[in-house]
Design a protein around this motif. Structure first.
Motif, mmCIF file in Angstrom:
data_model
loop_
_atom_site.group_PDB
_atom_site.id
_atom_site.type_symbol
_atom_site.label_atom_id
_atom_site.label_comp_id
_atom_site.label_asym_id
_atom_site.label_seq_id
_atom_site.Cartn_x
_atom_site.Cartn_y
_atom_site.Cartn_z
ATOM 1 N N LEU A 177 -11.060 -41.597 -4.735
ATOM 2 C CA LEU A 177 -10.519 -40.691 -3.716
ATOM 3 C C LEU A 177 -11.026 -41.052 -2.310
ATOM 4 O O LEU A 177 -10.330 -40.824 -1.300
ATOM 5 C CB LEU A 177 -10.917 -39.243 -4.042
ATOM 6 C CG LEU A 177 -10.221 -38.615 -5.270
ATOM 7 C CD1 LEU A 177 -10.790 -37.239 -5.535
ATOM 8 C CD2 LEU A 177 -8.719 -38.536 -5.038
ATOM 9 N N ALA A 206 -2.502 -41.299 1.519
ATOM 10 C CA ALA A 206 -2.439 -39.947 0.939
ATOM 11 C C ALA A 206 -1.739 -39.972 -0.413
ATOM 12 O O ALA A 206 -2.123 -39.260 -1.343
ATOM 13 C CB ALA A 206 -1.723 -39.011 1.909
ATOM 14 N N SER A 207 -0.689 -40.770 -0.567
ATOM 15 C CA SER A 207 0.011 -40.900 -1.866
ATOM 16 C C SER A 207 -0.913 -41.478 -2.924
ATOM 17 O O SER A 207 -0.901 -41.045 -4.088
ATOM 18 C CB SER A 207 1.248 -41.777 -1.694
ATOM 19 O OG SER A 207 2.158 -41.186 -0.810
ATOM 20 N N ALA A 242 -4.141 -41.153 -3.030
ATOM 21 C CA ALA A 242 -5.071 -40.082 -3.413
ATOM 22 C C ALA A 242 -4.396 -39.087 -4.358
ATOM 23 O O ALA A 242 -5.000 -38.606 -5.335
ATOM 24 C CB ALA A 242 -5.586 -39.370 -2.163
ATOM 25 N N ALA A 243 -3.155 -38.757 -4.067
ATOM 26 C CA ALA A 243 -2.421 -37.816 -4.938
ATOM 27 C C ALA A 243 -2.248 -38.394 -6.339
ATOM 28 O O ALA A 243 -2.328 -37.674 -7.344
ATOM 29 C CB ALA A 243 -1.065 -37.494 -4.319
ATOM 30 N N GLU A 244 -2.014 -39.689 -6.421
ATOM 31 C CA GLU A 244 -1.852 -40.329 -7.737
ATOM 32 C C GLU A 244 -3.151 -40.284 -8.525
ATOM 33 O O GLU A 244 -3.157 -40.045 -9.742
ATOM 34 C CB GLU A 244 -1.398 -41.769 -7.540
ATOM 35 C CG GLU A 244 -1.096 -42.469 -8.860
ATOM 36 C CD GLU A 244 -0.592 -43.899 -8.656
ATOM 37 O OE1 GLU A 244 -0.432 -44.603 -9.660
ATOM 38 O OE2 GLU A 244 -0.385 -44.280 -7.481
ATOM 39 N N ILE A 281 -5.497 -38.040 -8.216
ATOM 40 C CA ILE A 281 -5.669 -36.641 -8.650
ATOM 41 C C ILE A 281 -4.752 -36.328 -9.830
ATOM 42 O O ILE A 281 -5.136 -35.614 -10.766
ATOM 43 C CB ILE A 281 -5.394 -35.691 -7.459
ATOM 44 C CG1 ILE A 281 -6.471 -35.877 -6.378
ATOM 45 C CG2 ILE A 281 -5.353 -34.251 -7.937
ATOM 46 C CD1 ILE A 281 -6.202 -35.114 -5.105
ATOM 47 N N SER A 282 -3.524 -36.875 -9.841
ATOM 48 C CA SER A 282 -2.591 -36.638 -10.959
ATOM 49 C C SER A 282 -3.140 -37.203 -12.266
ATOM 50 O O SER A 282 -3.043 -36.574 -13.330
ATOM 51 C CB SER A 282 -1.239 -37.269 -10.626
ATOM 52 O OG SER A 282 -0.352 -37.116 -11.707
ATOM 53 N N LYS A 293 -5.913 -34.952 -13.455
ATOM 54 C CA LYS A 293 -5.366 -33.721 -14.030
ATOM 55 C C LYS A 293 -4.816 -33.993 -15.437
ATOM 56 O O LYS A 293 -4.951 -33.157 -16.341
ATOM 57 C CB LYS A 293 -4.258 -33.182 -13.123
ATOM 58 C CG LYS A 293 -4.781 -32.568 -11.842
ATOM 59 C CD LYS A 293 -3.626 -32.166 -10.931
ATOM 60 C CE LYS A 293 -2.772 -31.101 -11.559
ATOM 61 N NZ LYS A 293 -1.673 -30.674 -10.701
#
Length: 682
Positions: free
Chosen positions: A473, A512-513, A515-517, A519-520, A523
């Motif tokens: 991250l 940012a994308s 980082a979102a990946e 986090i996905s 999860k």
């Protein structure tokens, strides 16, 4: 007329006629005296005498002709001999049967005995000579040879004919064919002999009794069995019966004699060694036309071994019943058609019904039981399954909710198999019902605890992944911050540099994308939902796990190699759970190589398609395992700070996907963990 011999009388009459005629012709007709009239008178008397003799001769011949006609027409063999036994006459039946005339019978000097069977000749000769010597009637049954050589049985009768002085003038007799009668008598005698032999040799005690029941015959087997003579048994018929059975035996026997009905009872009889053995006694009366008893016929059969076997079977049956009634399970039996035949006591108490109620009023099989004892939601399936098994003979194995005596429902496990006879026909169903309500609740609690344990394991893994997650991250977040600041600077410049600002903004958006990946992926690894399974590519899961662990793999100085077979068929799995399995196996492989100093740390991950299954191998070059099966036991660990539940949960997850997980040694060193998953729809 005083002359008895006929030819002398004829001669005397002719002589008298001739003398009288001579006197008449010699004496002159004119001479006086009585001589000539007397001669005429004597001549007339002689003529009358001669006529009488002629008439008697005619009558005698007629009688002889009639007698001859009778003799020749009679169905037997008629014959006559002189006083010496030589044949003087045989009727045509003799000639036709033997094929000899009267004169031929006397040619051999044996008076016809050559036609008698050789085995009977001596006996017949002796009887014939005895009759000739004593003048008594002759009688014999013997075989006579027919003209074609066949012998048949005949019965011969002969009577002597005496003169006035009592001397034998000749013999007259007849011989009657009794072959059929004789052979019938022989067959009857043979049958009687065979019957007697059968009665005397068969291994059954046979006896006969008078109308009142007194013994009149005991076959040798009976006498041998009882060890007594017939006289001893006759003297005390009931003495061979066991004292405890004697009164009942006498009462039953007296009742049968009075009512003239058959007797059938079981009692103990004294054996020849003095002991008493169980016997089955059967007797039936032979009744005359008037309905009165002529004789009793009975048999005694030793059933000591059978009685002991029956007693043992009764004892075993009682023990089996007690065992079935005390078993902590509910046992039932049914006919091949499904008609209940037995429910043990615990089952009836458990259900609060009797066997008759379970059978139904009209004996309609298992329908009443299903209607009253099975949960309505389970009844249709249960009924269809039972009917299918009762028709095909397939074993029954199912679970359903069973109504208890208090009205509540418990989950039970019902299993049954059918017993077949030697012709493979359905003979009897045997089943058992086990209450598994507590087990089901315990299983539900276990699954809940296991799910919570899985979540705890994921949380425990978070601390180990935190550094990698932070690094993953941190890089995109730093890029976002840097590019955002650069964008602001390019826009604040005079004049603003729009192109450079757009480029920085795009870089910030890309970071940012990323980082979102990250986090996905995190999860997906630690989500709590679970259970959703979809077709997917196992290679994507392996690559995602490698991406998540990229920083830790690099920090552990492991040489990561992946050999993923391209174009693998899809497998059906829960991506988050399988991702957890792969991550856990990779982390274990890295931990196994953490103590290697200077040696190559090879982490090899492979995927392949073998025998209809997707296989994934995670191989390390560590020190290996001592027990490749014990490591899957809960709370068993080889790490200093390990919990010992990771591999157990991994095996549970793979098992929930209808797959398998195992470990095996790797060459030249290390361990390979392999799990297999079925294909989609497999």
């Amino acid at each position: 007329m005083l002359i008895k011999r006929r030819h002398l009388a004829v001669a005397a009459a002719l002589l008298l006629i001739a003398v009288c005629a001579l006197i008449v012709f010699v004496q002159a007709s004119g001479s006086a005296g009585l001589t000539r009239p007397a001669a005429f008178l004597l001549s007339a008397l002689a003529i009358v005498w001669l006529a009488d003799l002629w008439r008697r001769r005619i009558d005698t011949d007629e009688h002889l002709n009639n007698a001859k006609l009778i003799v020749e027409s009679m169905p037997g063999l008629g014959w006559a001999t002189d006083a010496m036994g030589k044949f003087v006459y045989v009727n045509p039946s003799v000639v036709e049967y033997v094929g000899k005339r009267t004169d031929e019978f006397n040619e051999t000097g044996r008076t016809g005995l050559e036609a008698v069977h050789p085995d009977d000749a001596e006996r017949v000769t002796e009887a014939w000579l005895t009759s000739m010597r004593t003048g008594t009637s002759f009688q014999s049954i013997h075989r006579i040879r027919r003209a074609d050589g066949e012998y048949r049985w005949f019965q011969a009768y002969g009577r002597p004919h005496f003169d006035a002085q009592g001397d034998i003038l000749g013999w007259f007799g007849t011989t009657i064919d009794v072959d059929e009668k004789k052979r019938a008598e022989q067959r009857l005698a043979e049958s009687e002999r065979q019957l007697r032999t059968l009665i005397d040799t068969m291994p059954v005690m046979i006896w006969c009794g008078s109308p009142s029941g007194e013994p009149i015959y005991q076959n040798p087997k009976t006498l041998e069995y009882l060890g007594a003579t017939f006289e001893e048994i006759k003297e005390n018929n009931f003495g061979v019966v066991h004292p405890d059975d004697a009164e009942g035996f006498q009462s039953a026997w007296a009742d049968c004699v009075e009512r003239k009905t058959s007797l059938s009872l079981i009692c103990r009889l004294r054996y020849k060694d003095g002991t008493h053995r169980w016997n089955r006694i059967d007797a039936a009366p032979l009744l005359g036309e008037d309905g009165e008893i002529i004789e009793w016929y009975g048999t005694n059969v030793d059933i000591e071994e059978l009685h002991q076997t029956q007693e043992e079977l009764r004892s075993n049956a009682e023990r089996l019943r007690l065992m079935l009634d005390t078993l902590p399970a509910f046992v039932w039996c049914a006919s091949p058609e499904g008609q209940p035949t037995y429910f043990n006591e615990p089952l009836m108490k458990y259900s609060g019904v009797t066997l008759e109620e379970l059978r139904g009023v009209d004996g309609s099989g298992f329908a009443p039981m299903i209607s009253s004892l099975v949960h309505p939601a389970d009844a249709p399936f249960l009924r269809d399954r039972f009917e299918q098994s009762f028709k095909s003979g397939e074993p029954i194995a199912l679970k359903y909710r069973h109504r208890l005596a208090d009205g509540n429902y418990h989950l039970v496990d019902c299993r049954a198999r059918v017993l077949r006879d030697r012709q493979s026909r359905l003979f009897q169903w045997y089943g058992v019902i086990v209450d598994v309500e507590d087990e089901a609740q315990a299983q539900a609690q276990l699954q809940k605890a296991q799910h919570q344990l899985e979540l705890a394991t994921r949380a425990a893994s978070l601390s180990e992944l935190s550094a990698s997650i932070a690094h993953e991250l941190n890089q995109p977040l730093v890029a976002v911050t840097t590019n955002s600041s650069a964008t602001a600077q390019w826009l604040s410049a005079t004049p603003p540099n729009i192109d450079r600002a757009k480029s920085s903004a795009k870089k910030a958006a890309d970071a940012a994308s990323d980082a979102a990946e990250v986090i996905s992926r995190i999860k997906a690894l630690f989500r709590q939902s679970g259970g959703a399974k979809y077709p997917g590519d196992i290679n994507e899961v392996i690559l995602e796990a490698c991406t998540l662990l990229r920083e830790r793999i690099a920090g552990s100085k492991c040489d990561l190699q992946t050999h993923l077979e391209p174009n693998l068929p899809n497998a059906t799995f829960d991506k988050g759970l399988i991702l957890q399995v792969v991550v856990n196996l990779i982390q274990n492989a890295m931990d196994a190589m953490a103590t290697l100093n200077g040696a190559v740390r090879l982490l090899d991950i492979r995927s392949r398609f073998v025998n209809g299954k997707i296989l994934v191998d995670v191989r390390d070059s560590g020190v290996g395992l001592q027990d490749a099966e014990k490591i899957f036991e809960p709370f068993y660990t080889t790490k200093h700070n390990g919990m010992g539940i990771g591999l157990s949960i991994c095996r549970s997850i793979v098992g929930a996907h209808a797959g398998t997980l195992w470990a095996s040694p790797s060459e030249p060193s290390g361990t390979v963990f392999t799990f297999a998953l079925p294909l989609s729809g497999g």
